[in-house]
Design a protein around this motif. Structure first.
Motif, PDB file in Angstrom:
ATOM      1  N   ASP A 123       1.072   0.998  51.751  1.00  6.81           N
ATOM      2  CA  ASP A 123       0.934  -0.197  51.315  1.00  6.81           C
ATOM      3  C   ASP A 123       1.471  -0.444  49.770  1.00  6.81           C
ATOM      4  OD1 ASP A 123      -1.181   0.241  49.990  1.00  6.81           O
ATOM      5  OD2 ASP A 123      -2.388  -1.331  51.247  1.00  6.81           O
ATOM      6  N   SER A 124       1.555   0.453  49.011  1.00  9.25           N
ATOM      7  CA  SER A 124       1.863   0.590  47.705  1.00  9.25           C
ATOM      8  C   SER A 124       2.526   1.847  47.117  1.00  9.25           C
ATOM      9  CB  SER A 124       0.560   0.403  46.603  1.00  9.25           C
ATOM     10  OG  SER A 124       0.119   1.704  46.698  1.00  9.25           O
ATOM     11  N   THR A 136      -1.179   2.054  56.786  1.00  5.78           N
ATOM     12  CA  THR A 136      -1.401   0.850  56.430  1.00  5.78           C
ATOM     13  C   THR A 136      -0.998  -0.123  57.463  1.00  5.78           C
ATOM     14  OG1 THR A 136      -0.193  -0.794  54.601  1.00  5.78           O
ATOM     15  CG2 THR A 136       0.900   1.105  55.412  1.00  5.78           C
ATOM     16  N   ARG A 139       1.504  -5.392  54.298  1.00  8.84           N
ATOM     17  CA  ARG A 139       1.024  -6.547  53.424  1.00  8.84           C
ATOM     18  C   ARG A 139       1.896  -7.711  54.028  1.00  8.84           C
ATOM     19  NH1 ARG A 139       0.164  -4.469  47.285  1.00  8.84           N
ATOM     20  NH2 ARG A 139      -1.586  -3.324  47.477  1.00  8.84           N
ATOM     21  N   THR A 141       2.600 -11.542  52.800  1.00 16.10           N
ATOM     22  CA  THR A 141       2.843 -12.367  51.518  1.00 16.10           C
ATOM     23  C   THR A 141       3.655 -13.628  51.919  1.00 16.10           C
ATOM     24  OG1 THR A 141       4.800 -11.313  50.869  1.00 16.10           O
ATOM     25  CG2 THR A 141       2.880 -10.381  49.907  1.00 16.10           C
TER      26      THR A 141
END
Length: 364
Positions: A123-124, A136, A139, A141
């Motif tokens: 996720d990053s 993950t 995410r 947003t």
């Protein structure tokens, strides 16, 4: 009970009913994401009634063909409708270094020497290396402040370094207001060899028997483009420059591909034993889909090209034995379908699937 009391109860009851209706509408309007339950779940992400993406070793289609999700070094692209996900295509990563292209799905892994690079998610940009699990959930947003109800699911996909030194990685995202489209953004790690171009190619057009390529002023038919070709290798022609691409109402560059067949024709399958033994090539969804690539007008580079190749026979495992290959019913179809553009970190390509016919998408 007095009449005024009855009126009061009626008003309260009506208010409760209205509140429940509004809640139900808000609930139904909320995006229904397809996400792993936890970090140890299969690596599959997407949205209901829209596009789905998965990584090896997960199969995104229940009971689908292939061992543990099929070949490595590919994004599995599916479509969810009515609660069922069907595999539609694969997307490979093909960086060019010093004029030579390397293929993520058919070159050796640095890890075990087998075909196909290892892909994994995070996720990053802080990733811990390969895992066969999701790692993950992705995410969520809100990318548009003017439309706070719109959600976006995003994650990073990493891959082992290529043998030529290229070391790209991807950021994938899906917006709830365009559920059929996957954004693929390309970056490279520090220490990567200089990447001249990094193609993202949809590799399995033969499965959907894509034969019609829609450009600005013409429709290219694979049966005419590759007329007379009946060998087991790819058939290749010159790519099409950006000036021949369709421009949508926003000025974006778009190219569409679809089957020339009706759904009944596409869903049919020859009854010879060779075909029955290779049912993985049989088109399984109960609907047709148009496939497309898009580039934002703001990200346009003059080097942009549309490239397709074709096959007259289904892939036979890279064997030289022609008896292992089957004719594609109806004649040659497009196999690889992609956009090519000089590489720059952060460049974006959009791959989409739609139940609308290409002519209807163009009209909009």
């Amino acid at each position: 009970m007095s009449i005024s009391g009855i009126k009061t109860i009626t008003v309260i009851f009506g208010f409760i009913m209205l509140t429940n209706i509004i809640k139900a509408q808000n609930t139904s309007a909320k995006p229904q994401w397809i996400r792993p339950d936890n970090e140890k779940s299969p690596p599959i992400w997407g949205i209901h009634n829209g596009i789905v993406v998965g990584l090896w070793p997960a199969s995104i289609e229940k009971g689908g063909p292939g061992y543990e999700g099929g070949p490595r070094g590919l994004l599995r692209i599916g479509y969810e409708y009515g609660g069922t996900v069907y595999l539609i295509n694969y997307i490979a990563v093909e960086p060019v270094v010093n004029g030579d292209m390397e293929f993520s799905e058919v070159t050796e892994s640095r890890v075990d020497g087998k075909w196909g690079k290892l892909f994994w998610a995070a996720d990053s940009t802080d990733n811990e290396g390969f895992s066969p699990y999701a790692s993950t959930r992705g995410r969520i947003t809100h990318p548009d402040s003017k439309h706070p109800e719109v959600e976006e699911l995003s994650l990073y996909v990493f891959m082992e370094k290529f043998l030529d030194g290229a070391h790209p990685y991807l950021k994938l995202s899906i917006r709830s207001d365009n559920s059929g489209e996957l954004c693929l953004q390309i970056f490279n790690h520090d220490g990567s060899a200089k990447i001249e171009r990094c193609a993202l190619t949809a590799t399995m057009g033969n499965y959907s028997r894509l034969r019609l390529l829609y450009l600005k002023d013409k429709v290219v038919d694979s049966r005419q483009l590759f007329a007379g070709y009946n060998d087991i290798e790819f058939a290749e022609k010159e790519p099409y420059p950006a000036k021949e691409m369709i421009r949508n109402s926003k000025g974006d560059y778009v190219v569409y591909a679809e089957s020339n067949e009706t759904f009944n024709e596409l869903a049919s399958w020859p009854q010879q034993q060779k075909y029955l033994s290779a049912w993985g090539w049989h088109y399984r969804p109960f609907y047709k889909l148009t496939q497309y690539w898009r580039v934002d007008s703001a990200d346009y580079d003059p080097s942009l090209l549309v490239r397709v190749n074709g096959r007259a026979k289904y892939w036979g495992g890279d064997s030289a034995d022609k008896s292992k290959y089957m004719d594609v019913p109806g004649g040659p179809a497009f196999e690889n379908f992609e956009l090519r553009e000089n590489y720059h970190a952060g460049q974006k390509f959009y791959f989409g699937l739609s139940m609308k016919a290409a002519k209807d998408l163009i009209a909009n």
